[in-house]
Design a protein around this motif. Sequence first.
Motif, PDB file in Angstrom:
ATOM      1  N   ARG A 297       0.843  -1.188   0.000  1.00 44.06           N
ATOM      2  CA  ARG A 297       0.000   0.000   0.000  1.00 44.06           C
ATOM      3  C   ARG A 297       0.887   1.250   0.000  1.00 44.06           C
ATOM      4  O   ARG A 297       1.849   1.329   0.761  1.00 44.06           O
ATOM      5  N   PRO A 298       0.546   2.272  -0.801  1.00 42.50           N
ATOM      6  CA  PRO A 298       1.254   3.547  -0.698  1.00 42.50           C
ATOM      7  C   PRO A 298       0.668   4.353   0.458  1.00 42.50           C
ATOM      8  O   PRO A 298      -0.521   4.235   0.774  1.00 42.50           O
ATOM      9  N   PHE A 299       1.497   5.153   1.102  1.00 37.06           N
ATOM     10  CA  PHE A 299       0.957   6.045   2.119  1.00 37.06           C
ATOM     11  C   PHE A 299       0.008   7.038   1.451  1.00 37.06           C
ATOM     12  O   PHE A 299       0.292   7.546   0.351  1.00 37.06           O
ATOM     13  N   PRO A 300      -1.121   7.351   2.078  1.00 40.26           N
ATOM     14  CA  PRO A 300      -2.060   8.322   1.510  1.00 40.26           C
ATOM     15  C   PRO A 300      -1.396   9.682   1.288  1.00 40.26           C
ATOM     16  O   PRO A 300      -0.490  10.070   2.040  1.00 40.26           O
ATOM     17  N   ALA A 301      -1.849  10.380   0.254  1.00 43.49           N
ATOM     18  CA  ALA A 301      -1.245  11.671  -0.098  1.00 43.49           C
ATOM     19  C   ALA A 301      -1.347  12.677   1.041  1.00 43.49           C
ATOM     20  O   ALA A 301      -0.398  13.443   1.289  1.00 43.49           O
ATOM     21  N   ASP A 302      -2.489  12.703   1.750  1.00 41.93           N
ATOM     22  CA  ASP A 302      -2.631  13.688   2.829  1.00 41.93           C
ATOM     23  C   ASP A 302      -1.674  13.391   3.984  1.00 41.93           C
ATOM     24  O   ASP A 302      -1.194  14.307   4.658  1.00 41.93           O
ATOM     25  N   LEU A 303      -1.347  12.118   4.182  1.00 43.05           N
ATOM     26  CA  LEU A 303      -0.395  11.748   5.226  1.00 43.05           C
ATOM     27  C   LEU A 303       1.008  12.225   4.843  1.00 43.05           C
ATOM     28  O   LEU A 303       1.738  12.772   5.685  1.00 43.05           O
ATOM     29  N   MET A 304       1.371  12.030   3.589  1.00 43.80           N
ATOM     30  CA  MET A 304       2.693  12.466   3.134  1.00 43.80           C
ATOM     31  C   MET A 304       2.832  13.983   3.273  1.00 43.80           C
ATOM     32  O   MET A 304       3.870  14.486   3.744  1.00 43.80           O
ATOM     33  N   THR A 305       1.797  14.716   2.880  1.00 38.30           N
ATOM     34  CA  THR A 305       1.837  16.179   2.963  1.00 38.30           C
ATOM     35  C   THR A 305       1.934  16.638   4.410  1.00 38.30           C
ATOM     36  O   THR A 305       2.733  17.539   4.747  1.00 38.30           O
ATOM     37  N   ALA A 306       1.155  16.018   5.286  1.00 39.19           N
ATOM     38  CA  ALA A 306       1.179  16.393   6.704  1.00 39.19           C
ATOM     39  C   ALA A 306       2.538  16.088   7.322  1.00 39.19           C
ATOM     40  O   ALA A 306       3.076  16.889   8.095  1.00 39.19           O
ATOM     41  N   ALA A 307       3.112  14.933   6.966  1.00 27.76           N
ATOM     42  CA  ALA A 307       4.415  14.553   7.506  1.00 27.76           C
ATOM     43  C   ALA A 307       5.501  15.523   7.041  1.00 27.76           C
ATOM     44  O   ALA A 307       6.398  15.894   7.821  1.00 27.76           O
ATOM     45  N   PHE A 308       5.430  15.943   5.785  1.00 32.21           N
ATOM     46  CA  PHE A 308       6.410  16.888   5.257  1.00 32.21           C
ATOM     47  C   PHE A 308       6.327  18.226   6.001  1.00 32.21           C
ATOM     48  O   PHE A 308       7.353  18.784   6.433  1.00 32.21           O
ATOM     49  N   LYS A 309       5.118  18.729   6.170  1.00 33.41           N
ATOM     50  CA  LYS A 309       4.943  20.024   6.842  1.00 33.41           C
ATOM     51  C   LYS A 309       5.434  19.960   8.290  1.00 33.41           C
ATOM     52  O   LYS A 309       6.100  20.884   8.762  1.00 33.41           O
ATOM     53  N   GLN A 310       5.126  18.876   8.971  1.00 31.79           N
ATOM     54  CA  GLN A 310       5.548  18.741  10.358  1.00 31.79           C
ATOM     55  C   GLN A 310       7.069  18.613  10.459  1.00 31.79           C
ATOM     56  O   GLN A 310       7.688  19.121  11.403  1.00 31.79           O
ATOM     57  N   SER A 311       7.672  17.930   9.483  1.00 25.05           N
ATOM     58  CA  SER A 311       9.130  17.775   9.483  1.00 25.05           C
ATOM     59  C   SER A 311       9.821  19.125   9.320  1.00 25.05           C
ATOM     60  O   SER A 311      10.762  19.453  10.064  1.00 25.05           O
ATOM     61  N   MET A 312       9.372  19.914   8.360  1.00 21.65           N
ATOM     62  CA  MET A 312       9.987  21.209   8.120  1.00 21.65           C
ATOM     63  C   MET A 312       9.802  22.152   9.319  1.00 21.65           C
ATOM     64  O   MET A 312      10.708  22.916   9.682  1.00 21.65           O
ATOM     65  N   ALA A 313       8.624  22.070   9.954  1.00 21.02           N
ATOM     66  CA  ALA A 313       8.373  22.898  11.137  1.00 21.02           C
ATOM     67  C   ALA A 313       9.294  22.485  12.284  1.00 21.02           C
ATOM     68  O   ALA A 313       9.834  23.326  13.017  1.00 21.02           O
ATOM     69  N   LEU A 314       9.506  21.187  12.437  1.00 24.23           N
ATOM     70  CA  LEU A 314      10.402  20.678  13.480  1.00 24.23           C
ATOM     71  C   LEU A 314      11.826  21.176  13.248  1.00 24.23           C
ATOM     72  O   LEU A 314      12.513  21.608  14.187  1.00 24.23           O
ATOM     73  N   TYR A 315      12.285  21.148  12.000  1.00 23.89           N
ATOM     74  CA  TYR A 315      13.650  21.567  11.695  1.00 23.89           C
ATOM     75  C   TYR A 315      13.840  23.059  11.994  1.00 23.89           C
ATOM     76  O   TYR A 315      14.901  23.478  12.481  1.00 23.89           O
ATOM     77  N   ASP A 316      12.814  23.852  11.713  1.00 26.87           N
ATOM     78  CA  ASP A 316      12.888  25.281  12.022  1.00 26.87           C
ATOM     79  C   ASP A 316      12.996  25.499  13.535  1.00 26.87           C
ATOM     80  O   ASP A 316      13.772  26.333  13.997  1.00 26.87           O
ATOM     81  N   GLU A 317      12.203  24.733  14.282  1.00 30.49           N
ATOM     82  CA  GLU A 317      12.232  24.860  15.742  1.00 30.49           C
ATOM     83  C   GLU A 317      13.605  24.481  16.303  1.00 30.49           C
ATOM     84  O   GLU A 317      14.148  25.165  17.171  1.00 30.49           O
ATOM     85  N   LEU A 318      14.158  23.379  15.801  1.00 30.35           N
ATOM     86  CA  LEU A 318      15.465  22.923  16.275  1.00 30.35           C
ATOM     87  C   LEU A 318      16.560  23.924  15.943  1.00 30.35           C
ATOM     88  O   LEU A 318      17.495  24.129  16.731  1.00 30.35           O
ATOM     89  N   SER A 319      16.461  24.552  14.772  1.00 29.25           N
ATOM     90  CA  SER A 319      17.466  25.551  14.384  1.00 29.25           C
ATOM     91  C   SER A 319      17.444  26.747  15.322  1.00 29.25           C
ATOM     92  O   SER A 319      18.446  27.454  15.476  1.00 29.25           O
ATOM     93  N   GLY A 320      16.293  26.958  15.971  1.00 29.77           N
ATOM     94  CA  GLY A 320      16.170  28.086  16.886  1.00 29.77           C
ATOM     95  C   GLY A 320      16.666  27.795  18.291  1.00 29.77           C
ATOM     96  O   GLY A 320      16.867  28.725  19.077  1.00 29.77           O
ATOM     97  N   LYS A 321      16.879  26.501  18.618  1.00 23.37           N
ATOM     98  CA  LYS A 321      17.274  26.189  19.999  1.00 23.37           C
ATOM     99  C   LYS A 321      18.483  25.268  20.140  1.00 23.37           C
ATOM    100  O   LYS A 321      19.004  25.095  21.237  1.00 23.37           O
ATOM    101  N   ASN A 322      18.933  24.673  19.055  1.00 25.64           N
ATOM    102  CA  ASN A 322      20.073  23.759  19.122  1.00 25.64           C
ATOM    103  C   ASN A 322      21.163  24.252  18.174  1.00 25.64           C
ATOM    104  O   ASN A 322      21.069  24.063  16.959  1.00 25.64           O
TER     105      ASN A 322
END
Length: 359
Positions: A297-322
């Motif tokens: 089964r492929p991961f659903p498109a909305d799951l891939m989009t949500a995972a991408f957005k959350q990943s980029m947001a996490l990286y921005d947060e980490l760049s601000g504190k680590n």
Amino acid sequence: MDRRSALKHAGLAGVLAAGVAPAAHAQSAIRWRIASSFPKSLDTIYGAAEVFAQKVKALSSGKFEVSVHAAGELMPAFGVVDGVQQGTVEAAHTAPYYFFGKDETFAIGGAIPFGLNSRQMSAWTFEGNGLKLMREFYAQYNMVNFACGNTGAQMGGWMRKEVKSAADFKGLKFRIGGFAGRVLERMGGVPQNIPGGEIYQALEKGTIDAAEWIGPYDDLKLGFHKVAPFYYYPGWWEGGLQLDLYINNKAYAALSAENKAIVESAAAEAHVVTQAKYDARNPGALKQLVAQGAKLRPFPADLMTAAFKQSMALYDELSGKNPNWKKVYADYARFRSDQNLWFRFTEATFDRFMQSQKL
């Protein structure tokens, strides 16, 4: 003339005749131990350290020997960095992202969600600033790192139930490798960081709902399809997991220039051979899994989009504190952008066409 004076003036012939070995002959051969984070049954990922050890012995004509020890033999799978840092063992072979709890920057040395694929990771490591930046980081842990294998892009793992949308990740108890669990948490999932040798039992008992490991060849050996039939793709958290050989700083510094070159060469061979094994063996294993009931089964498109957005947001947060993360990720992200631009016109277009053909 006493014995000491005789030896002083006798030269090499006299020393040998007197039964006293010269200094060069008195030196013992080098013996190192590698603590692996993987079980011996996985001849691909565990085998990378064996390839390294065999090459070191061959290049040194047997004067430099390395023994490889499976997870749990000398120390737990997730204890190998402490072992190297403290000098309990000379080296470890592992997946860097297992140690994101020490510092998230470890994960960049292995794989991060929506990061570089295996070729791009090798390019960043060897021709970009990757090796330089990661060595500066690992110096804080008394270690020197060498790239020592890559799995290539991984599968998305095994689910006991179908995942039809991003909402199905909420509450999902998912064994996921290291740092990707941070993204899963942001999507409502419950990450579980379990060593490979313990995953099957956890799935079978229902302790977890889903698990990812690597891909078809290893997954078939571990039998996950027998307890979780739905096999998802792609592993968006691992576009290409780079494995590392960590060496204790003092142990490495004590090597001669020749032996340092041997270590570098042996790690490079293991790096190439490991992915070649995966690429050669995964297709046949996937066919076997499907024949035995695995449901792709492929991961659903909305799951891939949500995972991408959350990943980029996490990286921005980490760049601000680590600060460590900020320094390494800034370079990594620039490299990723250029690589994706290039691959878009070449590799990706060629691959899409070839995969659409009936060969």
